[in-house]
Design a protein around this motif. Structure first.
Motif, short mmCIF file in Angstrom:
data_model
loop_
_atom_site.label_atom_id
_atom_site.label_comp_id
_atom_site.label_asym_id
_atom_site.label_seq_id
_atom_site.Cartn_x
_atom_site.Cartn_y
_atom_site.Cartn_z
N GLY A 108 0.76 -1.13 0.11
CA GLY A 108 0.05 -0.11 -0.11
C GLY A 108 0.74 1.31 -0.04
O GLY A 108 0.82 2.40 -0.75
N MET A 109 1.76 1.28 0.79
CA MET A 109 2.73 2.61 0.92
C MET A 109 3.46 2.55 -0.54
O MET A 109 3.57 3.72 -0.79
N SER A 110 4.09 1.60 -1.08
CA SER A 110 4.89 1.86 -2.27
C SER A 110 3.91 2.44 -3.25
O SER A 110 4.33 3.06 -4.25
N GLU A 111 2.65 2.09 -3.43
CA GLU A 111 1.79 2.55 -4.38
C GLU A 111 1.63 4.17 -4.10
O GLU A 111 1.55 4.94 -4.95
N LEU A 112 1.04 4.37 -3.06
CA LEU A 112 0.73 5.74 -2.47
C LEU A 112 1.97 6.71 -2.49
O LEU A 112 1.63 7.97 -2.75
N HIS A 113 3.14 6.12 -2.24
CA HIS A 113 4.25 7.09 -2.29
C HIS A 113 5.49 6.51 -3.44
O HIS A 113 6.40 5.97 -2.86
N PRO A 114 5.29 6.65 -4.69
CA PRO A 114 6.19 6.34 -5.69
C PRO A 114 7.73 6.94 -5.35
O PRO A 114 8.42 6.29 -6.31
N ASP A 115 7.71 7.98 -4.78
CA ASP A 115 8.94 8.78 -4.53
C ASP A 115 9.53 8.59 -3.54
O ASP A 115 10.46 8.90 -2.91
N VAL A 116 9.10 7.13 -2.82
CA VAL A 116 10.02 6.60 -1.66
C VAL A 116 10.28 5.32 -1.95
O VAL A 116 9.56 4.36 -2.78
N ASN A 117 11.40 4.82 -1.66
CA ASN A 117 11.80 3.56 -1.74
C ASN A 117 11.52 2.67 -0.55
O ASN A 117 11.99 3.19 0.71
N PHE A 118 10.99 1.69 -0.68
CA PHE A 118 10.52 0.84 0.65
C PHE A 118 11.28 -0.58 0.67
O PHE A 118 11.44 -1.27 -0.35
N ILE A 119 11.72 -1.04 1.75
CA ILE A 119 12.49 -2.33 1.86
C ILE A 119 11.54 -2.91 3.29
O ILE A 119 11.61 -2.15 4.17
N GLY A 120 11.18 -4.07 2.89
CA GLY A 120 10.67 -5.07 4.22
C GLY A 120 11.64 -5.93 4.64
O GLY A 120 12.06 -6.73 3.83
#
Ligand code: SAM
Length: 213
Positions: free
Chosen positions: A55-67
């Motif tokens: 959800g977060m990576s769709e909402l914030h395409p200008d942030v890189n996410f790592i789980g």
């Protein structure tokens, strides 16, 4: 978390190295090259099946996410979702958070999320809680100066413990909510556990804590 071991999960994760990064220590200090941009990096520790970061990576395409998730059978569920998506700003590590210093260098992470982490209620298990001061020391070593931890839980005892742990470490507390879903917060992305607990009418606790800059 009740776990069902899925035979072959680890091998399946290895088939998708662009999503589940293999040998992450090789990218220490160069994650932005892997993402191919200089966007900030946000990490969720104990990511589970990945709903929050999807959800977060769709909402914030200008942030890189790592789980980061230590159980391969759980992370396989995240992979099953993400491989159907075009989501270059989302990656996972099948690793233990205890090893986080091997994967990131100081200042590489801008924000850390801890969502519905295991409460480990017995005193003798305190060191296993992901908000224990030993973990805070590690997080501080990989976050930017003044980096933030955003924390959500359904567990009042863990929440109170964590507020004390953050404050005792010299962090400042912000946007503390004792009932997130009735707080009027905007842009909240629910995790799998958050959905489960709130559908049973349980309240969700949340806070942001910030390291000294
Ligand atoms: N964050 C998800 C959510 O809110 O739906 C999952 C919550 S689940 C209760 C906690 C997850 O953290 C589990 O999948 C567990 O395997 C993972 N976890 C716990 N300790 C960990 C550690 N030291 N390193 C990596 N993952 C961990």
């Amino acid at each position: 978390m009740r776990l069902r071991n899925i035979p072959g999960a680890k091998d399946e994760l290895k088939q998708y190295p662009t999503i589940v990064v293999q040998d992450p220590s090789q990218y220490k200090g160069s994650w932005n090259k892997l993402f191919n941009n200089d966007n900030p990096i946000h990490v969720e520790v104990g990511t589970g099946k990945g709903q929050f970061l999807v959800g977060m990576s769709e909402l914030h395409p200008d942030v890189n996410f790592i789980g980061i998730e230590k159980y391969d059978s759980v992370l396989l569920r995240a992979l099953e979702q993400v491989k159907e998506l075009d989501r270059p700003n989302l990656k996972f590590l099948n690793e233990d958070v205890e090893d986080i210093l091997n994967f990131f260098q100081k200042g590489e992470i801008e924000r850390l999320f801890i969502n519905f982490t295991d409460p480990w209620p017995k005193n003798r298990h305190e060191k296993r809680r992901l908000t224990y001061k030993g973990f805070l020391e590690m997080y501080e070593q990989v976050l930017v100066d003044g980096g933030e931890i955003h924390f959500k839980t359904d567990n009042q005892g863990l929440f109170e413990y964590s507020l004390e742990s953050f404050a005792g470490y010299g962090m400042t507390l912000h946007n503390v909510s004792l009932d997130l879903h009735r707080s009027g917060i905007k842009g909240n992305v629910m995790t799998e556990y958050e959905r489960k607990f709130s559908s049973k009418g349980m309240r969700i606790y949340r806070c942001e804590s910030k390291f000294r800059s």
